[in-house]
Motif scaffolding. Structure first.
Motif, PDB file in Angstrom:
ATOM      1  N   GLY A 191     -92.370  -2.901 140.968  1.00 38.91           N
ATOM      2  CA  GLY A 191     -92.108  -3.810 139.873  1.00 38.91           C
ATOM      3  C   GLY A 191     -92.036  -5.272 140.229  1.00 38.91           C
ATOM      4  O   GLY A 191     -91.510  -6.071 139.458  1.00 38.91           O
ATOM      5  N   CYS A 192     -92.563  -5.682 141.396  1.00 31.19           N
ATOM      6  CA  CYS A 192     -92.442  -7.090 141.790  1.00 31.19           C
ATOM      7  C   CYS A 192     -93.675  -7.916 141.429  1.00 31.19           C
ATOM      8  O   CYS A 192     -93.730  -9.109 141.718  1.00 31.19           O
ATOM      9  N   GLY A 193     -94.713  -7.299 140.808  1.00 31.41           N
ATOM     10  CA  GLY A 193     -95.837  -8.083 140.299  1.00 31.41           C
ATOM     11  C   GLY A 193     -97.124  -7.978 141.099  1.00 31.41           C
ATOM     12  O   GLY A 193     -97.988  -8.848 140.964  1.00 31.41           O
ATOM     13  N   LYS A 194     -97.302  -6.919 141.853  1.00 34.54           N
ATOM     14  CA  LYS A 194     -98.501  -6.800 142.694  1.00 34.54           C
ATOM     15  C   LYS A 194     -99.765  -6.635 141.840  1.00 34.54           C
ATOM     16  O   LYS A 194    -100.788  -7.281 142.085  1.00 34.54           O
ATOM     17  N   ARG A 195     -99.693  -5.755 140.832  1.00 34.70           N
ATOM     18  CA  ARG A 195    -100.885  -5.517 140.004  1.00 34.70           C
ATOM     19  C   ARG A 195    -101.248  -6.753 139.175  1.00 34.70           C
ATOM     20  O   ARG A 195    -102.429  -7.066 138.983  1.00 34.70           O
ATOM     21  N   TYR A 196    -100.233  -7.442 138.712  1.00 33.67           N
ATOM     22  CA  TYR A 196    -100.497  -8.653 137.918  1.00 33.67           C
ATOM     23  C   TYR A 196    -101.188  -9.713 138.777  1.00 33.67           C
ATOM     24  O   TYR A 196    -102.130 -10.379 138.327  1.00 33.67           O
ATOM     25  N   LEU A 197    -100.742  -9.847 140.021  1.00 33.39           N
ATOM     26  CA  LEU A 197    -101.388 -10.790 140.934  1.00 33.39           C
ATOM     27  C   LEU A 197    -102.844 -10.394 141.157  1.00 33.39           C
ATOM     28  O   LEU A 197    -103.735 -11.250 141.203  1.00 33.39           O
ATOM     29  N   GLY A 198    -103.099  -9.091 141.266  1.00 34.25           N
ATOM     30  CA  GLY A 198    -104.474  -8.624 141.437  1.00 34.25           C
ATOM     31  C   GLY A 198    -105.362  -9.036 140.272  1.00 34.25           C
ATOM     32  O   GLY A 198    -106.505  -9.476 140.466  1.00 34.25           O
ATOM     33  N   SER A 199    -104.840  -8.923 139.038  1.00 31.71           N
ATOM     34  CA  SER A 199    -105.642  -9.299 137.868  1.00 31.71           C
ATOM     35  C   SER A 199    -105.911 -10.802 137.849  1.00 31.71           C
ATOM     36  O   SER A 199    -107.009 -11.243 137.453  1.00 31.71           O
ATOM     37  N   LEU A 200    -104.932 -11.608 138.294  1.00 35.38           N
ATOM     38  CA  LEU A 200    -105.141 -13.056 138.340  1.00 35.38           C
ATOM     39  C   LEU A 200    -106.178 -13.433 139.395  1.00 35.38           C
ATOM     40  O   LEU A 200    -106.962 -14.370 139.210  1.00 35.38           O
ATOM     41  N   LEU A 201    -106.184 -12.711 140.506  1.00 34.48           N
ATOM     42  CA  LEU A 201    -107.171 -12.978 141.558  1.00 34.48           C
ATOM     43  C   LEU A 201    -108.583 -12.658 141.055  1.00 34.48           C
ATOM     44  O   LEU A 201    -109.549 -13.331 141.431  1.00 34.48           O
ATOM     45  N   TYR A 202    -108.687 -11.641 140.213  1.00 39.22           N
ATOM     46  CA  TYR A 202    -109.996 -11.333 139.615  1.00 39.22           C
ATOM     47  C   TYR A 202    -110.440 -12.484 138.706  1.00 39.22           C
ATOM     48  O   TYR A 202    -111.593 -12.941 138.774  1.00 39.22           O
ATOM     49  N   ASP A 203    -109.522 -12.978 137.873  1.00 35.85           N
ATOM     50  CA  ASP A 203    -109.851 -14.122 137.001  1.00 35.85           C
ATOM     51  C   ASP A 203    -110.243 -15.341 137.834  1.00 35.85           C
ATOM     52  O   ASP A 203    -111.168 -16.077 137.487  1.00 35.85           O
ATOM     53  N   TYR A 204    -109.523 -15.552 138.936  1.00 35.29           N
ATOM     54  CA  TYR A 204    -109.816 -16.676 139.824  1.00 35.29           C
ATOM     55  C   TYR A 204    -111.219 -16.525 140.420  1.00 35.29           C
ATOM     56  O   TYR A 204    -111.984 -17.497 140.500  1.00 35.29           O
ATOM     57  N   GLY A 205    -111.571 -15.298 140.817  1.00 35.61           N
ATOM     58  CA  GLY A 205    -112.899 -15.049 141.373  1.00 35.61           C
ATOM     59  C   GLY A 205    -114.005 -15.321 140.374  1.00 35.61           C
ATOM     60  O   GLY A 205    -115.063 -15.846 140.719  1.00 35.61           O
ATOM     61  N   LYS A 206    -113.762 -14.988 139.111  1.00 33.42           N
ATOM     62  CA  LYS A 206    -114.777 -15.258 138.079  1.00 33.42           C
ATOM     63  C   LYS A 206    -114.920 -16.759 137.859  1.00 33.42           C
ATOM     64  O   LYS A 206    -116.031 -17.273 137.693  1.00 33.42           O
ATOM     65  N   GLU A 207    -113.789 -17.458 137.843  1.00 34.57           N
ATOM     66  CA  GLU A 207    -113.822 -18.905 137.619  1.00 34.57           C
ATOM     67  C   GLU A 207    -114.567 -19.629 138.728  1.00 34.57           C
ATOM     68  O   GLU A 207    -115.310 -20.594 138.490  1.00 34.57           O
ATOM     69  N   THR A 208    -114.385 -19.181 139.974  1.00 33.30           N
ATOM     70  CA  THR A 208    -114.980 -19.860 141.124  1.00 33.30           C
ATOM     71  C   THR A 208    -116.377 -19.347 141.457  1.00 33.30           C
ATOM     72  O   THR A 208    -116.993 -19.809 142.421  1.00 33.30           O
ATOM     73  N   GLY A 209    -116.877 -18.371 140.685  1.00 27.19           N
ATOM     74  CA  GLY A 209    -118.232 -17.886 140.912  1.00 27.19           C
ATOM     75  C   GLY A 209    -118.345 -16.780 141.934  1.00 27.19           C
ATOM     76  O   GLY A 209    -119.462 -16.347 142.260  1.00 27.19           O
ATOM     77  N   VAL A 210    -117.235 -16.304 142.460  1.00 27.83           N
ATOM     78  CA  VAL A 210    -117.286 -15.173 143.401  1.00 27.83           C
ATOM     79  C   VAL A 210    -117.745 -13.916 142.671  1.00 27.83           C
ATOM     80  O   VAL A 210    -118.531 -13.125 143.184  1.00 27.83           O
ATOM     81  N   PHE A 211    -117.252 -13.714 141.445  1.00 24.38           N
ATOM     82  CA  PHE A 211    -117.664 -12.583 140.613  1.00 24.38           C
ATOM     83  C   PHE A 211    -118.514 -13.112 139.456  1.00 24.38           C
ATOM     84  O   PHE A 211    -118.243 -14.184 138.904  1.00 24.38           O
ATOM     85  N   ASN A 212    -119.536 -12.330 139.084  1.00 28.06           N
ATOM     86  CA  ASN A 212    -120.364 -12.729 137.945  1.00 28.06           C
ATOM     87  C   ASN A 212    -119.912 -12.004 136.679  1.00 28.06           C
ATOM     88  O   ASN A 212    -118.919 -11.266 136.687  1.00 28.06           O
ATOM     89  N   ASP A 213    -120.674 -12.186 135.599  1.00 35.13           N
ATOM     90  CA  ASP A 213    -120.272 -11.615 134.310  1.00 35.13           C
ATOM     91  C   ASP A 213    -120.293 -10.095 134.321  1.00 35.13           C
ATOM     92  O   ASP A 213    -119.582  -9.451 133.540  1.00 35.13           O
ATOM     93  N   GLN A 214    -121.119  -9.507 135.183  1.00 28.24           N
ATOM     94  CA  GLN A 214    -121.182  -8.048 135.240  1.00 28.24           C
ATOM     95  C   GLN A 214    -120.116  -7.437 136.151  1.00 28.24           C
ATOM     96  O   GLN A 214    -119.849  -6.238 136.102  1.00 28.24           O
ATOM     97  N   SER A 215    -119.515  -8.263 136.989  1.00 29.13           N
ATOM     98  CA  SER A 215    -118.522  -7.761 137.956  1.00 29.13           C
ATOM     99  C   SER A 215    -117.253  -7.334 137.220  1.00 29.13           C
ATOM    100  O   SER A 215    -116.750  -8.052 136.362  1.00 29.13           O
ATOM    101  N   GLY A 216    -116.737  -6.157 137.575  1.00 25.64           N
ATOM    102  CA  GLY A 216    -115.560  -5.621 136.895  1.00 25.64           C
ATOM    103  C   GLY A 216    -114.312  -5.627 137.759  1.00 25.64           C
ATOM    104  O   GLY A 216    -114.347  -5.965 138.945  1.00 25.64           O
TER     105      GLY A 216
END
Length: 926
Positions: free
Chosen positions: A145-170
């Motif tokens: 319950g300390c926020g590990k999964r939430y941090l993971g979702s934010l890192l995914y958003d960060y990757g999309k913003e910076t171009g690491v992940f594209n529109d098809q990347s899940g």
């Protein structure tokens, strides 16, 4: 005065307009030269105002050629960011800050604590996500319950913003607890890597293999978050190792490899998790500890509470007002399931309160708390000042730490003015006292506390302070204990942040050194007071608050010249010395004498031991009178004088009358020798004087480039010593030393052993060592010789080894971005030592430093899968130097295994060439 203000206002307006132009065109133009030309003022005046405005945190300074300035509020408003850094080393650093701040604003600003307790963890994760094509695997550790999964979702958003992940990347969270109820051991293998199954064709006569895509394929080079990674099967862990190492995998039931660039994040809630003993763990270079709720900064917890209340407010479409007793209870309660349990508790609170809600407003009171929280409510939570209802929509972050840092930073800026010779020493201390009073006013009049907490703390402190007042005949403000209680209470909530800030500001220690030099008595008393508070309350007062306490003691005792002599009565028999000391102190109306009662059979060594302990823990000044009851104790004076570098007077065969007369002389401030002479002439008793006051030894560091760069080298030097030397190591201003030379005040105070500096000023009779020689390890034998009087041969060897490692580490930290430099250098150091033994050679310091830096950077390149350069004629090297290749691989096997890399022979060839091209007069060992 009005003209000055007008000029300053003109400059602010000018910089603001130039900053607005930068925001549109992103072209820097505002410099001291442009201000000088466009506003028709002198260059020096323009520079002065611009630097003053930067110190006032109104401008941003970019140190380039020329130096540029921007208006802080304009930048913040235009880019919708918050800026805490006011000086940048170059334009690239400023642009990088803008880029990161705008990216973080969109993503990590959603995570409470992103700028405080989670900042380092987030920075590591961001670097890992962006590194190479498929990033670097991350392991998130932390309680449930300390926020590990939430941090993971934010890192995914960060990757999309910076171009690491594209529109098809899940993005997908795979929870390994699903494995527990599956009898099939290959369940996780199939889910992650996919599997082949047979399917009938249209004529239903033939079966053809069909790929059921796993998560690595389905996420299309996105991000896979593997939750509860400790539950992964061994076969799945092995396949993940292969995937991390090679970027490819084999679906279950197939023999054909498939490639993927899907990033991996693992998480575990287990403290003693088996994943840390597995092979997989060695393939995960980035391990981040997510702090539990109780380990987060109090500001973070408070903001989370407000955040969850606001979420409920939006759900029920009502304004929520919360009694501050409720907020304090939630702040104090320990939630075993961390953030999740806190959120559920607030939901339950709101459900209970909703039964009584009327209209558009819902009030939340203490009795609405769930039972398990209510029964744990502390009595003092109900004793806060002026209990009232708080509008939960109007969260205001507690700015205590920022306010305190601001006061402390102001003192450091005043100190800079003193170093620049803009302030005389008396003006410096007066300016600091003004800042101290402003800081104390904030603690007393602006910050709110729980009354019971302050009251109980103050009661303890009153008794401690009273003891010091009587012991040292001090004058202190009546509110001193009141202020000190607030300092200590505040420290309990901000200690971690404050410690981190003070560690980064090395000027603080020099500030205390200055206090010791000018206010020695106050310095020693304040340190003793801090020690007593630590013993009594188990709370450590930080160095900046210690500085203010020193100033406080000095302020209230100006003109109250402390007694320069401490009196100690030593007598055999039960309570004999105590009776004499108590009687004299009462009649004199002041605490003049300390007492040591000794049983008749106490040995000389035991008496000396007790006295040494007392003098070590208590400030007694540099002059001591011992009043003893028998001649055999006279020799104590001689030994103590040598041990404590003090002047000792011994009066034999004492009585209450003699002690009282001696006390009157001490109280009157008479000289030690004069007191002894008077007592010797008036009575038949023996009086002896033992004088062993000598200058303490010191090593000086100095450089014309300024004290900041010298301080860094000095600190590395201190950290390299095998133990603390009984020598002062000081950073002295170069201009002062050049101006006054042998007449510099420092030489009156200290016996200087040698000077380490950038330019030899040829100070008479004092050896000089070049800082460049220390950094490059040239002529280190001269330094070793000078330290030979304080360190033995083994300690000199340790010092050289530490010096080598610390300066290498300082360099390595400038190159590494992912790996822990301290841990990495430990492995490299061991490998280089083994290599020297195997080759039966001793590398010089230059070669060792080069190897430390080169191999450390090499390992990071291999971990991040960067390409290796081509080596000319590698085949020839392999034929002629296979023995060296084998030796090198064996010596660095543990390093390679830990980071799960294989050092290519092409890199070994480069290292071979580097070693032997730098070994003068040494041929090939093979």
């Amino acid at each position: 005065m009005s003209d000055t203000l007008k000029t300053k206002e003109k400059i602010i307006l000018y910089v603001t307009m130039q900053t607005e132009q930068f925001c549109i065109q992103e072209k820097l133009s505002c410099s001291a030269a442009s201000v000088c030309e466009d506003l028709s003022i002198s260059r020096s005046l323009a520079s002065q105002y611009l630097n003053d405005l930067t110190n006032e945190e109104k401008l941003i300074k970019i140190i380039s050629r020329p130096v540029f300035f921007l208006h802080k509020e304009t930048i913040e408003a235009y880019f919708d960011i918050s800026i805490t850094q006011y000086q940048f080393e170059d334009i690239d650093e400023f642009h990088q800050m803008l880029k990161e701040a705008r990216t973080d604003r969109n993503h990590f600003s959603r995570m409470i604590g992103a700028k405080t307790s989670l900042s380092h963890c987030i920075q590591q994760c961001k670097s890992a996500i962006q590194y190479a094509e498929n990033g670097i695997p991350i392991l998130l550790r932390g309680e449930k319950g300390c926020g590990k999964r939430y941090l993971g979702s934010l890192l995914y958003d960060y990757g999309k913003e910076t171009g690491v992940f594209n529109d098809q990347s899940g993005f997908f969270i795979y929870d390994c607890t699903a494995n527990i109820n599956k009898t099939n051991q290959s369940y996780d293998l199939k889910r992650i890597f996919g599997y082949y199954s047979s399917s009938k064709s249209e004529n239903e006569k033939e079966k053809s293999p069909h790929l059921n895509e796993g998560l690595l394929d389905r996420l299309k080079n996105g991000l896979l978050f593997i939750h509860h990674a400790e539950l992964l099967s061994l076969s799945c862990q092995k396949m993940l190792c292969k995937y991390i190492q090679q970027g490819s995998f084999i679906p279950f039931g197939s023999d054909k490899e498939r490639a993927s660039k899907t990033h991996l994040i693992f998480s575990t809630s287990e403290k003693g998790s088996t994943i840390f003993e597995s092979e997989l763990f060695h393939y995960i270079p980035i391990v981040c500890q997510i702090p539990a709720l109780d380990e987060r900064f109090s500001d973070d917890k408070r903001e989370l509470i407000y955040h969850f209340f606001r979420m409920e407010s939006r759900k029920i479409k009502k304004k929520i007002m919360v009694n501050d007793h409720v907020l304090q209870t939630l702040m104090n309660y320990h939630f075993p399931d961390n953030i999740e349990q806190l959120q559920n508790t607030i939901k339950a609170l709101c459900v209970n309160a909703s039964m009584e809600a009327e209209g558009d407003v819902m009030n939340v009171y203490q009795y609405h708390l769930p039972d398990f929280v209510l029964i744990a409510t502390r009595y003092e939570d109900a004793l806060m000042e002026e209990p009232h209802m708080i509008d939960i929509s109007k969260f205001q972050q507690d700015d205590t730490i920022y306010r305190i840092q601001k006061y402390f930073q102001n003192v450091l800026q005043i100190y800079d003015q003193y170093l620049d010779h803009s302030l005389a020493i008396d003006d410096f201390f007066e300016a600091c006292i003004h800042e101290m009073n402003t800081y104390y006013d904030y603690l007393v009049f602006e910050k709110r506390y729980a009354n019971s907490r302050i009251s109980s703390m103050e009661q303890v402190l009153v008794s401690i302070i009273d003891e010091f007042i009587h012991k040292y005949d001090l004058l202190l403000s009546a509110s001193f204990s009141f202020i000190l209680a607030r300092i200590i209470t505040t420290l309990t909530t901000v200690t971690t942040i404050l410690d981190t800030w003070e560690m980064r500001n090395q000027k603080i220690q020099r500030l205390l050194d200055l206090c010791e030099q000018y206010y020695e008595k106050e310095y020693q008393i304040a340190r003793e007071l801090r020690h007593m508070i630590m013993k009594t309350l188990d709370i450590a007062i930080d160095d900046m608050n210690l500085f203010f306490i020193i100033l406080n003691i000095n302020f209230f005792n100006r003109g109250n010249h402390y007694r320069s002599i401490t009196g100690i009565i030593i007598s055999h028999g039960y309570s004999t010395a105590s009776s004499v000391a108590d009687a004299c102190n009462r009649m004199l109306g002041s605490h003049i004498f300390e007492a040591f009662d000794m049983p008749v059979n106490t040995s000389f060594e035991q008496i000396l031991f007790r006295l040494k302990n007392f003098l070590n823990s208590t400030y007694t000044g540099k002059n001591i009178i011992l009043l003893v009851d028998m001649g055999s104790l006279e020799q104590i004076g001689e030994q103590l004088a040598e041990l404590f570098n003090s002047n000792i007077g011994v009066i034999d065969n004492i009585s209450t009358k003699i002690a009282l007369e001696t006390g009157e002389k001490i109280q009157a401030g008479e000289n030690l020798k004069d007191i002894l002479q008077y007592m010797n002439n008036k009575t038949a008793i023996t009086c002896q004087f033992y004088g062993h006051r000598k200058k303490e030894e010191a090593i000086l560091f100095t450089s014309e480039t300024g004290t900041a760069s010298t301080q860094r080298v000095m600190q590395l030097f201190i950290n390299s010593l095998p133990h603390k030397l009984n020598i002062h190591i000081l950073n002295i201003d170069f201009a002062e030393l050049e101006r006054n030379r042998e007449q510099t005040h420092i030489f009156e105070i200290y016996d200087v052993i040698f000077i380490l500096g950038s330019i030899d000023l040829n100070i008479r009779d004092i050896p000089f060592i070049s800082l460049e020689d220390i950094v490059t390890f040239e002529n280190v034998q001269i330094l070793n010789h000078l330290l030979g009087a304080y360190l033995n041969e083994k300690e000199i060897e340790i010092f050289n080894k530490n010096l080598l490692k610390n300066f290498s580490l300082e360099n390595i930290m400038n190159f590494l971005t992912i790996l822990n430099p301290v841990k990495l250098l430990d492995f490299v150091e061991e490998g280089v030592a083994d290599l020297q033994k195997a080759l039966e050679v001793t590398f010089d310091y230059k070669i060792i430093v080069g190897l430390y830096i080169h191999i450390s950077c090499l390992i990071e390149r291999l971990v991040t899968k960067q390409k290796t350069e081509i080596y000319d004629d590698l085949d020839t090297f392999q034929r002629h130097h296979q023995v060296f290749i084998d030796i090198f691989q064996e010596c660095f096997r543990e390093l390679a295994n830990h980071y799960n890399v294989q050092i290519p022979e092409i890199e070994i060839a480069y290292i071979y060439r580097y070693i032997y091209s730098n070994m003068e007069g040494k041929g090939d060992t093979e």
